[in-house]
Design an enzyme around this catalytic site. Structure first.
Site, PDB file in Angstrom:
ATOM      1  N   GLU A   1       0.935  -1.140   0.051  1.00 22.17           N
ATOM      2  CA  GLU A   1      -0.126  -0.124   0.021  1.00 22.17           C
ATOM      3  C   GLU A   1       0.846   1.196  -0.023  1.00 22.17           C
ATOM      4  O   GLU A   1       1.749   1.479   0.727  1.00 22.17           O
ATOM      5  CB  GLU A   1      -0.860  -0.036   1.300  1.00 22.17           C
ATOM      6  CG  GLU A   1      -1.869   1.136   1.117  1.00 22.17           C
ATOM      7  CD  GLU A   1      -2.995   1.154   2.559  1.00 22.17           C
ATOM      8  OE1 GLU A   1      -3.789   2.194   2.529  1.00 22.17           O
ATOM      9  OE2 GLU A   1      -2.779   0.207   3.121  1.00 22.17           O
TER      10      GLU A   1
ATOM     11  N   GLU B   1      -5.391  -2.979  12.920  1.00 22.92           N
ATOM     12  CA  GLU B   1      -5.118  -3.754  11.873  1.00 22.92           C
ATOM     13  C   GLU B   1      -5.926  -5.001  11.780  1.00 22.92           C
ATOM     14  O   GLU B   1      -6.558  -5.356  10.625  1.00 22.92           O
ATOM     15  CB  GLU B   1      -3.581  -4.422  11.639  1.00 22.92           C
ATOM     16  CG  GLU B   1      -2.689  -3.116  11.794  1.00 22.92           C
ATOM     17  CD  GLU B   1      -2.753  -2.112  10.661  1.00 22.92           C
ATOM     18  OE1 GLU B   1      -3.182  -2.291   9.885  1.00 22.92           O
ATOM     19  OE2 GLU B   1      -2.357  -0.908  11.050  1.00 22.92           O
TER      20      GLU B   1
END
Length: 894
Positions: free
Chosen positions: A153, A330
């Site tokens: 990412e 997360e």
């Protein structure tokens, strides 16, 4: 993805690329500085349903073979070429349905491989080679210590192989990894391991299948010789999930808290949202070199060690809380980010704002609710508000960008979470939870937009969020003014709103703003029920009846909206709210307002070369009352006794006079310490450690009060404080108390400081994260040789320029934590930072760009500081900068 604070080194030379002879050359700067606009979004011309990747890891490089099942996208307009993003790799072959393409059948540039007219449905095979050993950009596949790991990412997958590197191409992945069995005994990728075995010649392999379609930014691979701790979690439906946490050997004993935090998060998500984990295993890997805090790759999270390691003697209470919250963040992404993901990167807050909000609520439920919320408010006020008022102000959903990595900002994350919080407040808790489930069920397996989320909220809750959408579209911090009129038992409350112009947005429409309100009488007793006023016009008025006397108003309770509230109140009213308000955030806010009244007046006088302004007696009376009857939550007591930061004080001025602000804050702190020396000594002794370290709400609060008392006593170099702090340092069984002692000694001189600092460096030399604390302490020391000290540390063997944590500790600690040295009148501090930005930009553009952002808001500072900051920005602009850093510098100078 969790940003760490606030996302090092150039990729290997791309001279091995083979190019089609007729393609028009695109140099690196041109390709990377092209601005992208949200309005230009087009669906991908082709979709890739299945991806099979084969990694052959060798010392000389890694061979990647990708086989993709490709089909024309029925939602894309017209015929189009297939563009596959890729950079910094050597292409070996391209084949369609098994037939190798000739050099004239595709075009290869610096950043893409283009096939002009492929079939409508076909199998595409690409073979290329990458060099993770020399990839210091920390994107794609790279080495961190003895580990090979990935970070994809936002667009790191294009450093691994040629692929449409965009989040709206979602595929099912099968990954085969082959490597030397002794060098890389652990092989990991997304999903479930379905096969493994001996590959001959001392090598082995493993095959992973991920049953859920995902964008390539969620791809992950790890290979290395790793230690592991293991646990399991039984879901609400009775499924047992295998939990594994890998790290370099010798660090396993620092990972237990992270594992316990993961199980807390899994249980909380089930209890709160009814969301149950969906794979057979959940794997976490901690690596030392990572630009961000962590990455939510499906089933295989990669973390910065700073967000995993926590042991009592190496980590503070703040570190323990950070690990708990980032691990939860997360994990929560598994649904809000992975199962439902972003259509394009302009929608980043779709996953990050929602997941930060979920993380915030989890943290509130685990710790001290009021103090946890105060920490969230402080982040918005001290970091996000300045961003909103600076050259890079942007909406929660940006309209354009040059380099996507520059938009992992506090606005997208934290302000995005506050926007979600407002929706939750307006809907009510239960209705909001149902709405989130409706959103996830409706869009499971899809790449969607912020608008899709808002529509789902409206569908489920019945709210009209048409005007509310402006929170996503307009940049800047709304400014509210509250005025009251009291007459004949009747109270009229008037609220007005306005939002200053920001870059690219000069005109602002009114926001839809919830403002929580409560009222108290002269004895501090509540009058009526708390209310939430919904301000959705430029000016509105409300009327309340039945009062015997004018009440004291507590406004914006709990910080119900990310706005600046202008509501002058008397010292007596603020003291009343400090003592009696039932909302912890409002109690703290009243204390902050009392301090700010004094600090702003004094800073203004100092800036005008007038005598310092004296603090009013009412302030000291309020502090004395607070110390005499402290709140039960000791962490709240510590917050209420902590002065506003230099940043918060500076925000009260159009242009900050750094030295006037610092002088005013230092003088008030010393005056408070002198007046209440005895009480601070009593606080220190009453809150000293009396047993082994435990990380819980009560003990963390006790340690915060203890550290605060030491800090106030050190501010006036109280008799015996040096020896006392040294004794605390020597006797502590935990890092929290040790850092409190070092913090007290930091700005003092003499033998006690030298002995403690020397012992710390020797004792923890083999613990990188602890040495980061030492570097940050050195960089933030307020003394005349601070700049020379930082320059010396940059050349110290203990400093590693390729490790982002080290850079953030030393340079970030200097620029953010040492205002007097960074803003030194001769401009040396700015020059030092610019020197290192230029050095760093050749290695890690993401980190260099983040540091350049510290110079960009030069207009916020009075001369000569503002002028000197601009000079260094101009110097940077004249250099050959990366697209990342160039975008930040250009915005600062625009």
């Amino acid at each position: 993805m969790a940003a760490s604070g606030d996302r090092l080194a150039a990729m290997a030379d791309a001279s091995g690329h083979r190019r089609h002879p007729t393609i028009q050359e695109q140099d690196d700067m041109t390709a990377n500085t092209q601005r992208k606009y949200r309005a230009d979004y087009q669906p991908p011309a082709y979709l890739i349903d299945d991806v099979a990747l084969d990694f052959d890891i060798r010392d000389t490089g890694t061979r990647v073979r990708g086989q993709y099942q490709v089909r024309r996208n029925p939602d894309a307009a017209g015929a189009a070429a297939l563009q596959l993003d890729g950079r910094d790799m050597q292409l070996h072959s391209v084949a369609i349905d098994g037939r190798a393409l000739g050099a004239d059948e595709y075009e290869l540039g610096e950043h893409a491989l283009v096939i002009a007219a492929p079939p409508s449905q076909f199998s595409l095979t690409i073979e290329n080679e990458i060099d993770p050993e020399h990839n210091l950009a920390l994107e794609g596949l790279y080495r961190s210590g003895d580990i090979l790991c990935t970070q994809c990412e936002a667009t790191g997958f294009s450093r691994i192989t040629y692929f449409p590197d965009r989040p709206d191409v979602m595929s099912r992945y099968t990954t085969r990894i082959e490597a030397d069995a002794d060098q890389y005994p652990v092989l990991l990728a997304n999903g479930n391991c379905v096969e493994s075995g001996d590959a001959g010649a001392g090598r082995h392999y493993a095959v992973f299948e991920d049953p859920f379609a995902k964008p390539c930014y969620l791809f992950a691979l790890v290979a290395g010789d790793l230690g592991m701790i293991r646990d399991s979690y039984t879901t609400a439906s009775g499924r047992e999930v295998d939990l594994r946490l890998y790290t370099e050997h010798g660090n396993e004993d620092q990972c237990d808290h992270a594992m316990a935090s993961l199980k807390q998060a899994m249980a909380w998500d089930e209890d709160t949202y009814g969301l149950e984990y969906d794979l057979d295993s959940y794997v976490t890997v901690a690596v030392g070199s990572f630009n961000m805090g962590a990455m939510e790759n499906k089933g295989l999270n990669v973390f910065n060690t700073a967000c995993i390691f926590a042991r009592a003697d190496t980590a503070t209470d703040g570190d323990f809380a950070l690990v708990r919250d980032v691990v939860a963040h997360e994990y929560f992404h598994n649904y809000t980010g992975n199962r439902v993901t972003c259509r394009d990167w302009f929608q980043l807050s779709l996953k990050e704002g929602l997941t930060v909000y979920r993380e915030h609520q989890f943290a509130i439920d685990q710790g001290s609710p009021g103090v946890t919320r105060i920490g969230q408010v402080r982040t918005i006020r001290e970091v996000q508000f300045p961003e909103d008022g600076g050259p890079r102000a942007h909406p929660v959903r940006p309209e354009s960008y040059v380099e996507m990595n520059n938009f992992y900002t506090i606005t997208v994350y934290e302000k995005g979470a506050e926007v979600i919080r407002m929706i939750a407040q307006m809907a009510g808790r239960d209705a909001f939870l149902r709405a989130v489930r409706h959103y996830l069920d409706k869009h499971d397996g899809q790449a969607v937009t912020i608008e899709d989320f808002v529509v789902a909220m409206e569908e489920s809750t019945g709210l009209d969020l048409d005007q509310f959408r402006r929170w996503y579209a307009q940049a800047g911090t709304p400014r509210l003014t509250l005025t009251t009129e009291f007459d004949q038992n009747q109270l009229r409350v008037r609220l007005t709103q306005s939002t200053p112009a920001t870059p690219d947005q000069s005109e602002k429409q009114p926001f839809d703003i919830p403002v929580a309100l409560a009222m108290f009488d002269a004895q501090g007793l509540p009058v009526g029920e708390p209310q939430v006023l919904r301000l959705n016009q430029a000016e509105q008025q409300w009327q309340f009846d039945g009062f015997d006397a004018q009440p004291t108003i507590s406004a914006l309770r709990g910080f119900t909206a990310p706005v600046k509230l202008d509501y002058p109140q008397s010292d007596a009213e603020l003291a009343r709210l400090m003592a009696f308000d039932s909302d912890p955030v409002s109690r703290w806010d009243a204390a902050q307002a009392l301090y700010l009244n004094t600090l702003v007046a004094d800073a203004r006088a100092r800036g005008a070369d007038q005598p310092p302004a004296a603090a009013p007696q009412a302030l000291f009376d309020a502090i004395e009352s607070l110390l005499a009857t402290p709140p039960d939550d000791r962490a709240l007591l510590a917050e209420m006794l902590t002065l506003p930061s230099e940043t918060r004080i500076g925000e009260q001025f159009d242009a900050t006079d750094v030295f006037a602000v610092n002088g005013a804050r230092r003088a008030l702190k010393q005056e408070i310490a002198r007046r209440f020396t005895g009480l601070f000594e009593t606080l220190r002794d009453a809150h000293a450690a009396s047993g082994p370290y435990v990380f819980d709400v009560a003990e963390s609060g006790r340690r915060r009060v203890f550290a605060l008392a030491l800090d106030y006593l050190a501010a006036i170099d109280a008799p015996g404080i040096r020896d006392h702090a040294l004794a605390v340092y020597n006797d502590a069984d935990n890092m929290t108390d040790r850092m409190a002692a070092l913090g007290a000694l930091r700005d003092l001189t003499g033998d006690a400081r030298t002995r403690a600092m020397t012992d710390f460096a020797e004792r923890w030399a083999d613990y990188p994260l602890v040495m980061d604390k030492w570097l940050r302490l050195q960089a933030s020391t307020r003394r005349d040789d601070a700049i020379a000290q930082v320059r010396a540390l940059l050349e110290d063997a203990r400093f590693d320029f390729t490790n982002p944590n080290r850079v953030r500790a030393l340079l970030g600690g200097f620029a953010r934590g040492n205002g007097e040295a960074f803003h030194h009148a001769d401009g040396q501090g700015y020059q030092l930072l610019a020197d290192e930005i230029l050095r760093l930009d050749r290695l890690n553009p993401q980190l260099a760009a983040a540091l350049a952002g510290l110079l960009a808001p030069w207009r916020r500072y009075a001369s000569p500081q503002g002028t000197a900051m601009r000079e260094q920005l101009t110097r940077l602009a004249a250099s050959d900068l990366s697209a990342n850093t160039g975008e930040i510098v250009a915005a600062g100078l625009a």
